[in-house]
Design an enzyme around this catalytic site. Structure first.
Site, short mmCIF file in Angstrom:
data_model
loop_
_atom_site.label_atom_id
_atom_site.label_comp_id
_atom_site.label_asym_id
_atom_site.label_seq_id
_atom_site.Cartn_x
_atom_site.Cartn_y
_atom_site.Cartn_z
N CYS A 74 0.82 -1.21 0.00
CA CYS A 74 0.00 0.00 0.00
C CYS A 74 0.86 1.26 0.00
O CYS A 74 0.39 2.33 -0.39
CB CYS A 74 -0.95 0.00 1.20
SG CYS A 74 -0.11 -0.08 2.78
N ASN A 75 2.11 1.15 0.43
CA ASN A 75 2.98 2.32 0.52
C ASN A 75 4.04 2.43 -0.55
O ASN A 75 4.66 3.47 -0.69
CB ASN A 75 3.69 2.35 1.89
CG ASN A 75 2.76 2.73 2.99
OD1 ASN A 75 1.82 3.49 2.79
ND2 ASN A 75 3.00 2.20 4.17
#
Length: 108
Positions: free
Chosen positions: A50-51
């Site tokens: 997600c990052n």
């Protein structure tokens, strides 16, 4: 050919760009087949969370960035300002730094 790491993360790119470059787990095998099959990279690993999204490849950096932009149908000029690039030893150091930070978060 050399080891190259190309990527972006929550510090270098806004969410809107990170979302466009993220790879779902189910899509990774096809993306890897296409990346290597296109002869853009001799060997490749895609890390997508997600990052961050990172490609670790044996290949030329400009070719890898061009493949990523084409694969995700994003103009290269839109993508380029958010990317970081590491080559050879710096790519290895970056991979270890990323994996150590992930381990620190799990333990701590």
């Amino acid at each position: 050919m050399q080891l190259t790491a190309i990527g972006l993360n929550h510090q270098t790119a806004p969410l809107s760009i990170r979302e466009r470059l993220a790879f779902a787990a189910a899509a990774l095998p096809e993306a890897l087949r296409e990346l290597v099959g296109s002869r853009t990279a001799e060997e490749a690993v895609i890390l997508s969370t997600c990052n961050r999204t990172e490609l670790y490849c044996v290949g030329e950096p400009d070719d890898i960035v061009r493949w990523l932009a084409d694969y995700r149908k994003i103009p290269n000029s839109t993508l380029e300002p958010y990317l970081y690039r590491y080559q050879t030893e710096a790519a290895v150091r970056h991979a270890f730094r990323v994996s150590c930070r992930s381990e620190e978060r799990r333990v701590g």
